[in-house]
Design a protein around this motif. Structure first.
Motif, PDB file in Angstrom:
ATOM      1  N   SER A   1       1.295  -1.650   0.293  1.00  0.00           N
ATOM      2  CA  SER A   1      -0.086  -0.122   0.267  1.00  0.00           C
ATOM      3  C   SER A   1       1.089   1.384  -0.195  1.00  0.00           C
ATOM      4  N   GLY A   2       1.871   1.788  -1.051  1.00  0.00           N
ATOM      5  CA  GLY A   2       3.006   2.542  -0.641  1.00  0.00           C
ATOM      6  C   GLY A   2       4.062   2.566   0.214  1.00  0.00           C
ATOM      7  N   TYR A   3       4.454   1.305   0.427  1.00  0.00           N
ATOM      8  CA  TYR A   3       5.260   1.147   1.027  1.00  0.00           C
ATOM      9  C   TYR A   3       5.262   1.468   2.803  1.00  0.00           C
ATOM     10  N   VAL A   4       4.298   1.362   3.304  1.00  0.00           N
ATOM     11  CA  VAL A   4       4.364   1.539   5.208  1.00  0.00           C
ATOM     12  C   VAL A   4       4.365   0.137   5.881  1.00  0.00           C
ATOM     13  N   THR A   5       4.868  -1.003   4.970  1.00  0.00           N
ATOM     14  CA  THR A   5       4.522  -2.242   6.121  1.00  0.00           C
ATOM     15  C   THR A   5       6.525  -1.936   6.313  1.00  0.00           C
ATOM     16  N   ILE A   6       6.425  -3.224   6.637  1.00  0.00           N
ATOM     17  CA  ILE A   6       8.274  -3.250   6.842  1.00  0.00           C
ATOM     18  C   ILE A   6       8.863  -4.461   5.666  1.00  0.00           C
ATOM     19  N   ALA A   7       8.294  -5.960   5.981  1.00  0.00           N
ATOM     20  CA  ALA A   7       9.472  -6.288   4.598  1.00  0.00           C
ATOM     21  C   ALA A   7       9.598  -6.412   3.511  1.00  0.00           C
ATOM     22  N   ILE A   8       8.872  -6.120   2.507  1.00  0.00           N
ATOM     23  CA  ILE A   8       9.168  -5.359   1.752  1.00  0.00           C
ATOM     24  C   ILE A   8       9.819  -3.608   1.429  1.00  0.00           C
ATOM     25  N   VAL A   9       9.562  -3.158   2.247  1.00  0.00           N
ATOM     26  CA  VAL A   9      10.061  -1.780   2.150  1.00  0.00           C
ATOM     27  C   VAL A   9      11.264  -1.281   1.828  1.00  0.00           C
ATOM     28  N   PRO A  10      11.605   0.058   1.321  1.00  0.00           N
ATOM     29  CA  PRO A  10      12.724   0.332   1.557  1.00  0.00           C
ATOM     30  C   PRO A  10      13.907   0.180   2.444  1.00  0.00           C
ATOM     31  N   PHE A  11      14.742   0.758   2.853  1.00  0.00           N
ATOM     32  CA  PHE A  11      15.230   0.873   3.841  1.00  0.00           C
ATOM     33  C   PHE A  11      14.668   3.174   4.280  1.00  0.00           C
ATOM     34  N   GLY A  12      14.523   2.779   5.796  1.00  0.00           N
ATOM     35  CA  GLY A  12      14.012   4.238   6.549  1.00  0.00           C
ATOM     36  C   GLY A  12      13.324   4.599   7.360  1.00  0.00           C
ATOM     37  N   GLU A  13      12.480   5.987   7.475  1.00  0.00           N
ATOM     38  CA  GLU A  13      11.546   5.632   8.718  1.00  0.00           C
ATOM     39  C   GLU A  13      10.628   5.133   9.518  1.00  0.00           C
ATOM     40  N   GLN A  14      10.151   4.752   8.225  1.00  0.00           N
ATOM     41  CA  GLN A  14       8.889   3.893   7.622  1.00  0.00           C
ATOM     42  C   GLN A  14       9.650   2.760   8.252  1.00  0.00           C
ATOM     43  N   TRP A  15      10.575   1.807   7.591  1.00  0.00           N
ATOM     44  CA  TRP A  15      10.721   0.623   8.014  1.00  0.00           C
ATOM     45  C   TRP A  15      11.393   0.707   9.089  1.00  0.00           C
ATOM     46  N   LYS A  16      12.115   1.790  10.199  1.00  0.00           N
ATOM     47  CA  LYS A  16      12.396   1.720  11.423  1.00  0.00           C
ATOM     48  C   LYS A  16      10.798   1.376  12.458  1.00  0.00           C
ATOM     49  N   LYS A  17       9.967   2.178  12.103  1.00  0.00           N
ATOM     50  CA  LYS A  17       8.752   2.525  12.667  1.00  0.00           C
ATOM     51  C   LYS A  17       8.786   1.645  13.088  1.00  0.00           C
ATOM     52  N   MET A  18       7.832   0.357  11.503  1.00  0.00           N
ATOM     53  CA  MET A  18       7.201  -0.692  11.486  1.00  0.00           C
ATOM     54  C   MET A  18       8.036  -2.292  12.352  1.00  0.00           C
ATOM     55  N   ARG A  19       9.682  -1.869  12.400  1.00  0.00           N
ATOM     56  CA  ARG A  19      10.851  -2.935  12.350  1.00  0.00           C
ATOM     57  C   ARG A  19      10.188  -2.438  13.672  1.00  0.00           C
ATOM     58  N   ARG A  20      10.676  -1.247  15.241  1.00  0.00           N
ATOM     59  CA  ARG A  20       9.821  -1.790  16.408  1.00  0.00           C
ATOM     60  C   ARG A  20       8.652  -2.012  16.943  1.00  0.00           C
ATOM     61  N   ILE A  21       7.786  -1.923  16.329  1.00  0.00           N
ATOM     62  CA  ILE A  21       6.344  -2.291  16.482  1.00  0.00           C
ATOM     63  C   ILE A  21       6.369  -3.799  16.213  1.00  0.00           C
ATOM     64  N   VAL A  22       6.526  -4.285  14.966  1.00  0.00           N
ATOM     65  CA  VAL A  22       6.995  -6.183  14.847  1.00  0.00           C
ATOM     66  C   VAL A  22       7.653  -6.784  15.676  1.00  0.00           C
ATOM     67  N   VAL A  23       8.879  -5.964  16.383  1.00  0.00           N
ATOM     68  CA  VAL A  23      10.131  -6.755  16.940  1.00  0.00           C
ATOM     69  C   VAL A  23       9.055  -7.029  18.241  1.00  0.00           C
ATOM     70  N   ASN A  24       8.893  -5.929  18.773  1.00  0.00           N
ATOM     71  CA  ASN A  24       8.552  -6.008  20.371  1.00  0.00           C
ATOM     72  C   ASN A  24       7.582  -5.736  20.520  1.00  0.00           C
ATOM     73  N   GLU A  25       6.167  -5.486  19.690  1.00  0.00           N
ATOM     74  CA  GLU A  25       5.137  -6.021  19.993  1.00  0.00           C
ATOM     75  C   GLU A  25       4.398  -6.855  19.936  1.00  0.00           C
ATOM     76  N   LEU A  26       4.547  -7.928  18.536  1.00  0.00           N
ATOM     77  CA  LEU A  26       3.884  -8.755  18.299  1.00  0.00           C
ATOM     78  C   LEU A  26       4.966  -9.859  17.999  1.00  0.00           C
ATOM     79  N   PHE A  27       5.836  -9.986  18.134  1.00  0.00           N
ATOM     80  CA  PHE A  27       7.048 -11.336  18.124  1.00  0.00           C
ATOM     81  C   PHE A  27       7.905 -11.394  18.827  1.00  0.00           C
ATOM     82  N   SER A  28       7.728 -10.717  19.928  1.00  0.00           N
ATOM     83  CA  SER A  28       7.954 -10.930  21.441  1.00  0.00           C
ATOM     84  C   SER A  28       8.128 -12.453  22.089  1.00  0.00           C
TER      85      SER A  28
END
Length: 529
Positions: free
Chosen positions: A123-150
């Protein structure tokens, strides 16, 4: 006043001579530097055409991954450079070079390419796995690692995983007791629907989008959902011409864009109503307790107590999570069981291990996984020999970098070959094309894990862009294989001497779905939940 020109002329001559000498010196220095200084070289590869590069060869040699691997074998190289349009594509089959990319220079290769399919699916690179490196990826990475798969979240969701593990046993039991089809079980269907059921339950707290089936199997809605997931996975990084010559995207020459858009419409048809209804429940206060990952995503707040994620981000992320949990575990289990049928002593050894650890008075539980080293060795060998995709998702270089004494230009797409790494003769010199789980058993008897940090093969993504759900993926894979081996005896159908292990043209799955005869090994009551 007449003497002025005569006075200036000698100085002007000197200045012109000075300029000529400086220009000649600069030119000579540039020429010498060009010829004498050693220029960094690209990895070896076929000579590209102007503008289009090696796209004509790519289009003339399908499947593309076979063409790439054959080129590398002909050139006798473990790293190559193939120019597609203006993009340098760098395939790698050497574990040490792969580690250099994802360890030593990981920060330079932490991005993803901008493609037609990934743009639509994210949806315009707002997720994590297939988005370019940048602030959006960092944000989603923190959420996925800390909130979903801890670790705490993994434990919190164990009951849902157990429920789906029980349900799939009930479904297989009903299939093999069906005398009308001779006890035949389509293992691919079982594995894929198990993985999607688990992921669906973790995200939406439901197994079925529709009414479901009494035998535990998928309904029409779930069949469409799973088929759509695998269609999207097929196109996510599919060597589309428009990805290398973006001006051609509007033409959709290979038809990929229309298929991806259709698939996304189907996914949203099932996901969006649930998400929108749940969002409304949280907003009006009718729901206040988190029960699944969707609740977690909706209830996240920032420092100002505002929602951390937008509705668009939540919808896109649930689709990506469904895609991420479907193919890798299911393919590993199908291929491992296929190899076991062709080598019965492996199936026997795995069965004996599960019987010894678990006994026959209960089903396999997640707490047993630590002690099932041989079963895990079978899974590792399936990941090595039968990777779910030929290449890992591309790593895009954000800077010019030297790797393995080669120059990797900024913007290059680095492809780690799952086929090449898992069958590299320098690493797997003992019958690399044979399924041998014992090669993963350690002499000290230490616990086996499915991840492979040294990249001798790829089970789950590693490095900065590695898979954040390795624990979940490992648990799902081992649980499914262990339960199938423990709860049922398996054999090839009548008149079938051995299972066909030939891969489909896209190199993803077995050409023919694995269909076997299953018979219950345990007391009937254990199959009912």
């Amino acid at each position: 006043m007449g003497y002025a020109p005569a006075f200036i002329w000698p100085h002007l001559q000197s200045f012109l001579i000075y300029l000529i000498v400086m220009f000649c010196g600069f030119t000579i220095t540039k020429i010498l530097r060009y010829h004498l200084v050693v220029k960094p070289k690209l990895p070896p590869g076929p000579k590209p055409w102007p503008i289009v590069g090696n796209l004509p060869q790519m289009l003339a040699n399908k499947p593309v991954f076979c063409w790439i691997h054959n080129l590398m074998q002909e050139m006798k190289t473990e790293i190559a450079c193939i120019r597609l349009g203006n993009v340098h594509v760098i395939p790698v089959t050497c574990p040490s070079i792969a580690c250099e990319f994802l360890r030593k220079h990981d920060v330079n290769f932490a991005s993803r390419p901008l493609t037609m399919a990934t743009d639509i699916m994210s949806s315009g690179y707002v997720t994590i796995a297939i988005v370019p490196f940048g602030e959006q990826w960092k944000k989603m990475r923190r959420i996925v690692v800390n909130e979903l798969f801890s670790p705490l979240r993994h434990q919190w969701l164990q009951g849902k995983r157990n429920g789906e593990a029980d349900n799939i046993m009930f479904y297989v039991y009903n299939k093999c007791k069906n005398v009308n089809n001779g006890g035949l079980v389509n293992v691919r269907d079982v594995a894929q629907h198990y993985c999607c059921n688990v992921t669906r339950k973790l995200i939406f707290n439901t197994r079925y989008f529709g009414k479901g089936r009494e035998d535990g199997g998928p309904g029409l809605e779930e069949v469409e959902h799973v088929n759509t997931i695998f269609t999207l996975l097929k196109h996510v990084y599919a060597f589309s011409v428009s990805d290398y010559i973006p001006c051609l995207r509007i033409l959709d020459l290979d038809g990929h864009k229309s298929k991806v858009k259709k698939g996304m419409r189907t996914m949203k048809k099932y996901h969006d109503p649930i998400i929108e209804k749940r969002m409304k429940q949280w907003n009006d206060g009718s729901k206040t307790v988190e029960e699944d990952l969707l609740d977690v995503l909706i209830s996240l707040k920032d420092v100002n107590n505002n929602p951390t994620l937008t509705l668009k981000e939540i919808k896109a992320l649930t689709i990506e999570l469904m895609l991420g949990g479907a193919d890798n575990p299911s393919n590993a289990v199908e291929c491992a069981l296929a190899e076991m049928i062709n080598q019965p002593y492996i199936l026997q050894q795995a069965t004996e291990e599960v019987d010894k650890v678990v006994g026959k008075q209960r089903m396999v539980q997640e707490s047993d996984i630590t002690n099932l080293n041989y079963v895990k060795a079978c899974v590792r060998e399936a990941f090595r020999l039968h990777p779910v995709v030929p290449f890992n998702p591309p790593h895009v270089s954000t800077n010019d970098t030297m790797v393995g004494n080669y120059f990797i230009p900024k913007g290059s797409h680095v492809l780690l070959s799952r086929h090449g790494l898992g069958r590299n003769l320098k690493v797997w010199n003992n019958e690399p094309h044979k399924f041998k789980p014992e090669r993963h058993i350690k002499n000290d008897g230490s616990m086996i894990v499915l991840s492979e940090p040294d990249l001798k093969f790829i089970s789950f993504g590693t490095g900065r862009r590695g898979c954040p759900a390795i624990v979940l993926g490992s648990t799902m894979t081992v649980m499914l294989l262990a339960r199938l081996v423990h709860a049922f005896s398996w054999s090839a159908p009548p008149n079938v001497s051995s299972v066909n292990l030939v891969k489909a043209n896209n190199g993803v799955m077995l050409l023919e779905p694995l269909v076997l005869v299953a018979k219950p090994r345990l007391t009937p009551g254990f199959y009912y939940t």
